[in-house]
Design a protein around this motif. Structure first.
Motif, mmCIF file in Angstrom:
data_model
loop_
_atom_site.group_PDB
_atom_site.id
_atom_site.type_symbol
_atom_site.label_atom_id
_atom_site.label_comp_id
_atom_site.label_asym_id
_atom_site.label_seq_id
_atom_site.Cartn_x
_atom_site.Cartn_y
_atom_site.Cartn_z
ATOM 1 N N ALA A 70 4.294 7.729 0.024
ATOM 2 C CA ALA A 70 4.796 7.040 1.214
ATOM 3 C C ALA A 70 4.332 5.592 1.187
ATOM 4 N N GLY A 71 5.276 4.677 1.332
ATOM 5 C CA GLY A 71 4.911 3.271 1.468
ATOM 6 C C GLY A 71 4.442 3.029 2.893
ATOM 7 N N THR A 72 3.194 2.602 3.062
ATOM 8 C CA THR A 72 2.626 2.506 4.407
ATOM 9 C C THR A 72 2.375 1.078 4.877
ATOM 10 N N PHE A 73 2.351 0.127 3.942
ATOM 11 C CA PHE A 73 2.127 -1.263 4.363
ATOM 12 C C PHE A 73 2.649 -2.209 3.298
ATOM 13 N N HIS A 74 3.228 -3.314 3.751
ATOM 14 C CA HIS A 74 3.510 -4.431 2.858
ATOM 15 C C HIS A 74 3.433 -5.704 3.685
ATOM 16 N N GLY A 75 2.923 -6.748 3.073
ATOM 17 C CA GLY A 75 2.812 -7.993 3.815
ATOM 18 C C GLY A 75 1.965 -9.019 3.097
ATOM 19 N N VAL A 76 1.819 -10.167 3.733
ATOM 20 C CA VAL A 76 1.036 -11.281 3.198
ATOM 21 C C VAL A 76 -0.282 -11.360 3.960
ATOM 22 N N VAL A 77 -1.379 -11.452 3.225
ATOM 23 C CA VAL A 77 -2.697 -11.615 3.832
ATOM 24 C C VAL A 77 -3.224 -12.988 3.419
ATOM 25 N N LEU B 68 0.850 -1.195 0.000
ATOM 26 C CA LEU B 68 0.000 0.000 0.000
ATOM 27 C C LEU B 68 0.883 1.241 0.000
ATOM 28 N N THR B 69 0.665 2.098 -0.992
ATOM 29 C CA THR B 69 1.364 3.376 -1.082
ATOM 30 C C THR B 69 0.329 4.489 -1.033
ATOM 31 N N THR B 70 0.603 5.508 -0.235
ATOM 32 C CA THR B 70 -0.293 6.662 -0.186
ATOM 33 C C THR B 70 0.352 7.827 -0.921
ATOM 34 N N GLU B 71 -0.518 8.688 -1.478
ATOM 35 C CA GLU B 71 -0.019 9.840 -2.234
ATOM 36 C C GLU B 71 -0.849 11.068 -1.905
ATOM 37 N N ALA C 297 -5.639 -16.439 3.158
ATOM 38 C CA ALA C 297 -7.027 -16.622 2.723
ATOM 39 C C ALA C 297 -7.989 -16.419 3.886
ATOM 40 N N TYR C 298 -9.063 -15.665 3.632
ATOM 41 C CA TYR C 298 -10.123 -15.403 4.603
ATOM 42 C C TYR C 298 -9.588 -14.796 5.903
ATOM 43 N N GLN C 299 -8.558 -13.961 5.761
ATOM 44 C CA GLN C 299 -8.041 -13.212 6.894
ATOM 45 C C GLN C 299 -7.858 -11.759 6.471
ATOM 46 N N SER C 300 -7.412 -10.926 7.391
ATOM 47 C CA SER C 300 -7.205 -9.527 7.049
ATOM 48 C C SER C 300 -6.049 -8.953 7.837
ATOM 49 N N SER C 301 -5.580 -7.790 7.412
ATOM 50 C CA SER C 301 -4.473 -7.109 8.084
ATOM 51 C C SER C 301 -4.779 -5.627 8.198
ATOM 52 N N LEU C 302 -4.385 -5.060 9.329
ATOM 53 C CA LEU C 302 -4.497 -3.615 9.520
ATOM 54 C C LEU C 302 -3.462 -2.937 8.630
ATOM 55 N N VAL C 303 -3.911 -2.019 7.756
ATOM 56 C CA VAL C 303 -2.987 -1.396 6.808
ATOM 57 C C VAL C 303 -2.859 0.113 6.993
ATOM 58 N N TYR C 304 -3.816 0.734 7.704
ATOM 59 C CA TYR C 304 -3.775 2.194 7.810
ATOM 60 C C TYR C 304 -4.739 2.632 8.904
ATOM 61 N N SER C 305 -4.426 3.749 9.547
ATOM 62 C CA SER C 305 -5.327 4.365 10.522
ATOM 63 C C SER C 305 -5.336 5.863 10.283
ATOM 64 N N ALA C 306 -6.483 6.487 10.508
ATOM 65 C CA ALA C 306 -6.584 7.927 10.273
ATOM 66 C C ALA C 306 -7.724 8.505 11.094
ATOM 67 N N SER C 307 -7.703 9.814 11.234
ATOM 68 C CA SER C 307 -8.765 10.524 11.941
ATOM 69 C C SER C 307 -9.845 10.952 10.954
ATOM 70 N N LEU C 308 -11.100 10.663 11.288
ATOM 71 C CA LEU C 308 -12.201 11.069 10.415
ATOM 72 C C LEU C 308 -12.259 12.582 10.245
ATOM 73 N N PHE D 55 -5.050 6.178 -1.962
ATOM 74 C CA PHE D 55 -4.473 4.868 -1.683
ATOM 75 C C PHE D 55 -4.198 4.151 -3.008
ATOM 76 N N THR D 56 -3.024 3.566 -3.135
ATOM 77 C CA THR D 56 -2.725 2.692 -4.269
ATOM 78 C C THR D 56 -2.331 1.323 -3.724
ATOM 79 N N PHE D 57 -3.168 0.333 -4.012
ATOM 80 C CA PHE D 57 -2.905 -1.040 -3.583
ATOM 81 C C PHE D 57 -2.282 -1.809 -4.747
ATOM 82 N N GLN D 58 -1.163 -2.471 -4.488
ATOM 83 C CA GLN D 58 -0.553 -3.382 -5.452
ATOM 84 C C GLN D 58 -0.674 -4.788 -4.868
ATOM 85 N N ILE D 59 -1.358 -5.661 -5.604
ATOM 86 C CA ILE D 59 -1.716 -6.963 -5.043
ATOM 87 C C ILE D 59 -1.321 -8.086 -6.002
ATOM 88 N N ILE D 60 -0.518 -9.007 -5.500
ATOM 89 C CA ILE D 60 -0.204 -10.237 -6.229
ATOM 90 C C ILE D 60 -1.046 -11.353 -5.622
#
Length: 317
Positions: free
Chosen positions: A118-125, A109-112, A127-138, A147-152
């Motif tokens: 800024a590269g803000t997250f990279h990792g393996v997710v 995950l790269t934010t612009e 099957a049928y699971q999830s990962s915290l990738v970002y937090s922000a104030s409403l 957000f730009t997600f690159q997914i293999i």
């Protein structure tokens, strides 16, 4: 000490804690406390609550939401963002990449913002699971980055690899204007926004040509589409109210192209696409794609007495 967005931190010189929701500069972070106020704080005045060491282990402050989501039959397979409000700091939203599929995802995950990346997250997710990738104030929604997600996509099964996905998403106020819903296994409420059908489809002409010579058994792997395809977004997506106009158009065009390709593979003689009238954008895009397709003989307005000018009939060669 290095901090990242979503870290739960404690102030050194006063009794206050909160989440890192903004990186102001190399020396200052924005920390949102339990009252929902974002406070600029010098990095030197912060300590990590969930870091390593005995001091961190003794802290009983609430942790950022960790999600481990199993298969839930009510949710269609796909890749989603689960946006969940924090249980204690309601003004903070945690974004989780939600893998509702049997595949393993390698995610970046790269934010612009204002051409600064800024590269803000990279990792393996898994099957049928999830990962915290970002937090922000409403409260800062208007200045959230794109957000730009690159997914293999990786599968352990005997299946042909698919091309990596590049998905861009800019969150806006209307994404969070609807009522929050219970998110599976989160014990919390939030919003579920699908990502994977925002990626444009790339048509490989050679592969399409080769499909004509497949055996009947092989062709069964391509589902036979309906003779009449309704492209109205409310027919395609339950969460259409979350989507921007350009995202809606891309989803409709992807659905159109998939149905058209399937019809060609199964040797349809004709097919009708219901696109509505609206401002004519979808109709014009479809007609442009049809006019360039070598497997289409002609096209015309379909049954004006039934659809008016809101549908197109395609006749195949």
């Amino acid at each position: 000490m290095k901090f990242k967005l979503g870290d739960f931190v404690r102030f050194v010189d006063e009794k206050r804690e909160g989440y890192v929701t903004k990186i102001i500069d190399t020396q200052t972070l924005g920390v949102t406390d339990e009252d929902g106020f974002e406070i600029p704080v010098a990095i030197s005045n912060l300590t990590s609550v969930h870091g390593h060491g005995a001091a961190a282990e003794e802290v009983t402050a609430p942790k950022p939401i960790e999600v481990n989501i199993p298969l839930v039959s009510k949710i269609e397979n796909g890749i989603y963002i689960a946006a969940a409000t924090d249980n204690k700091v309601g003004n903070v939203v945690h974004f989780h990449l939600y893998n509702q599929s049997p595949n393993v995802l390698l995610v970046g995950l790269t934010t612009e913002r204002k051409e600064k990346y800024a590269g803000t997250f990279h990792g393996v997710v898994e099957a049928y699971q999830s990962s915290l990738v970002y937090s922000a104030s409403l409260a800062d929604l208007d200045i959230w980055p794109q957000f730009t997600f690159q997914i293999i996509i990786f599968s352990k099964a005997d299946v042909k690899p698919v091309d990596p996905l590049v998905i861009k998403k800019k969150f806006r106020a209307k994404d969070f204007s609807t009522e929050q819903k219970e998110l599976p296994q989160l014990n919390n409420k939030g919003w579920l926004i699908r990502l994977d059908d925002l990626a444009p489809i790339t048509i490989d002409a050679q592969k399409l040509k080769e499909s004509f010579f497949k055996s009947a058994d092989e062709k069964r792997t391509v589902a036979i589409p309906a003779k009449e395809i309704d492209l109205h977004i409310e027919k395609l997506r339950d969460d259409h109210h979350f989507l921007e106009p350009d995202e809606i158009l891309q989803i409709q065009l992807n659905y159109f192209q998939n149905a058209l390709d399937a019809a060609i593979v199964h040797h349809f003689d004709k097919m009708t696409f219901i696109h509505g009238t609206g401002n004519g954008t979808l109709r014009n895009k479809i007609h442009k794609l049809i006019s360039k397709n070598p497997h289409i003989k002609t096209y015309m307005d379909a049954m004006k007495e039934k659809f008016g000018y809101g549908a197109t009939e395609v006749v195949f060669k």
